[in-house]
Design a protein around this motif. Structure first.
Motif, PDB file in Angstrom:
ATOM      1  N   LEU A 295      13.509   5.988 -26.590  1.00 47.20           N
ATOM      2  CA  LEU A 295      14.444   7.247 -26.308  1.00 47.20           C
ATOM      3  C   LEU A 295      15.215   7.116 -25.098  1.00 47.20           C
ATOM      4  O   LEU A 295      14.076   7.151 -24.158  1.00 47.20           O
ATOM      5  CB  LEU A 295      13.822   8.522 -26.660  1.00 47.20           C
ATOM      6  N   HIS A 296      15.861   6.736 -24.929  1.00 44.92           N
ATOM      7  CA  HIS A 296      17.107   6.912 -23.672  1.00 44.92           C
ATOM      8  C   HIS A 296      18.075   8.193 -23.228  1.00 44.92           C
ATOM      9  O   HIS A 296      19.051   8.506 -23.658  1.00 44.92           O
ATOM     10  CB  HIS A 296      17.286   6.182 -22.942  1.00 44.92           C
ATOM     11  N   PRO A 297      17.465   9.564 -23.330  1.00 46.09           N
ATOM     12  CA  PRO A 297      18.651  10.555 -23.097  1.00 46.09           C
ATOM     13  C   PRO A 297      19.469  10.480 -21.991  1.00 46.09           C
ATOM     14  O   PRO A 297      19.050   9.826 -20.892  1.00 46.09           O
ATOM     15  CB  PRO A 297      17.543  12.016 -22.511  1.00 46.09           C
ATOM     16  N   ASP A 298      20.650  10.951 -22.481  1.00 46.94           N
ATOM     17  CA  ASP A 298      21.786  11.043 -21.477  1.00 46.94           C
ATOM     18  C   ASP A 298      21.773  12.413 -20.347  1.00 46.94           C
ATOM     19  O   ASP A 298      22.118  12.026 -19.012  1.00 46.94           O
ATOM     20  CB  ASP A 298      22.867  11.615 -21.751  1.00 46.94           C
TER      21      ASP A 298
ATOM     22  N   PHE B  13      18.373  15.687 -19.969  1.00 46.66           N
ATOM     23  CA  PHE B  13      17.277  16.549 -19.956  1.00 46.66           C
ATOM     24  C   PHE B  13      17.358  18.294 -19.172  1.00 46.66           C
ATOM     25  O   PHE B  13      17.738  17.953 -17.890  1.00 46.66           O
ATOM     26  CB  PHE B  13      16.227  16.350 -19.608  1.00 46.66           C
TER      27      PHE B  13
ATOM     28  N   TYR C 123      17.439  18.086 -25.082  1.00 52.66           N
ATOM     29  CA  TYR C 123      17.950  16.732 -23.833  1.00 52.66           C
ATOM     30  C   TYR C 123      19.192  16.184 -24.909  1.00 52.66           C
ATOM     31  O   TYR C 123      19.314  16.644 -26.398  1.00 52.66           O
ATOM     32  CB  TYR C 123      16.966  15.871 -24.412  1.00 52.66           C
ATOM     33  N   GLY C 124      19.714  15.642 -24.898  1.00 52.29           N
ATOM     34  CA  GLY C 124      21.124  14.906 -25.031  1.00 52.29           C
ATOM     35  C   GLY C 124      21.284  13.535 -25.651  1.00 52.29           C
ATOM     36  O   GLY C 124      20.342  12.881 -23.904  1.00 52.29           O
ATOM     37  N   ILE C 125      21.271  12.724 -26.536  1.00 52.22           N
ATOM     38  CA  ILE C 125      21.415  11.238 -26.586  1.00 52.22           C
ATOM     39  C   ILE C 125      23.170  11.095 -27.454  1.00 52.22           C
ATOM     40  O   ILE C 125      22.922  11.477 -28.433  1.00 52.22           O
ATOM     41  CB  ILE C 125      20.251  10.594 -27.359  1.00 52.22           C
TER      42      ILE C 125
ATOM     43  N   TYR D 150      19.811  17.665 -28.473  1.00 50.75           N
ATOM     44  CA  TYR D 150      18.611  17.486 -29.482  1.00 50.75           C
ATOM     45  C   TYR D 150      16.743  18.542 -29.110  1.00 50.75           C
ATOM     46  O   TYR D 150      17.157  19.090 -27.477  1.00 50.75           O
ATOM     47  CB  TYR D 150      17.355  16.590 -29.404  1.00 50.75           C
TER      48      TYR D 150
END
Length: 239
Positions: free
Chosen positions: A89-92, A94, A118-120, A125
């Motif tokens: 996972l690589h969040p945009d 946090f 966090y957002g992806i 999320y």
């Protein structure tokens, strides 16, 4: 004298019982035998792995520096599951969410402090971590928790579209290893307003009874106190 702290929303749900007297007994027992550690190192591990990109081996080495063997082994039994869940996972972005309070009744304000969001790819999320090894939230207690959390989230327009997931790291029994069970909050039945209000009234009454009970007790001297430390896997307030 033992101190009874106001429980978090999750611990309110965990310690809910069918009547106020049972709740009072559970809270008094908890105040007299408080937990001796918390799971904060795992929240730090999540941030290191998910956001900072710290190698897993380095995060694990940090946990292994914890001196108490039982605490160390408990955390290490969860860490691989955390790694596997967030791997790739690589969040945009946090961020930590500020503490909020839920008015339970009778002047009791219960804190609610999400560990992170966090957002992806435009999706927000909100993971909630349940690190109890045994007796995780289930059935009506789980419905109570999710119902209350949803009310808190919906008060914030920045969070109302978040995907709310409960990450349950419990074990099937005392001899089984922990496993990660992901509960989508959308699949959890919500309580009716009437039932929710009744459950909160019962809890508030039990909490006040526990406070009165503890206030009426004299603290035993240290030489009279039993040397029985609480199991960290039992219901506790993670302060």
């Amino acid at each position: 004298m033992a101190e009874l702290r106001v429980p978090t929303l999750q611990h309110l749900a965990r310690n809910w019982r069918m009547n106020s007297q049972m709740i009072a007994k559970a809270l008094v027992r908890l105040a007299e035998n408080p937990p001796l550690f918390n799971y904060n190192p795992l929240y730090g591990a999540v941030r290191d792995l998910l956001i900072l990109g710290v190698p897993y081996e380095q995060v694990e080495a940090g946990i292994r520096k914890i001196k108490r063997e039982k605490v160390r082994n408990n955390l290490l039994s969860i860490l691989p599951l955390v790694r596997d869940h967030f791997s790739g996972l690589h969040p945009d972005f946090f961020q930590v969410v500020e503490r909020r309070y839920y008015p339970v009744g009778r002047g009791l304000m219960v804190p609610f402090e999400p560990p992170m969001i966090y957002g992806i790819g435009g999706q927000l999320y909100f993971p909630w971590f349940s690190f109890w090894r045994s007796n995780p939230l289930a059935d009506e207690r789980l419905s109570l928790f999710v119902t209350l959390v949803e009310e808190v989230l919906l008060q914030d327009p920045d969070l109302e579209t978040a995907k709310f997931e409960i990450l349950d790291f419990s074990a099937a029994d005392s001899k089984s290893p922990r496993e990660l069970r992901i509960i989508d909050a959308r699949d959890v039945p919500r309580l009716s307003e009437e039932r929710k209000t009744k459950m909160l009234d019962i809890f508030a009454e039990g909490y006040l009874k526990a406070v009165e009970d503890l206030a009426g007790r004299r603290s035993p001297s240290s030489k009279d106190q039993p040397d029985n430390r609480p199991d960290p896997d039992q219901p506790s307030f993670p302060f």
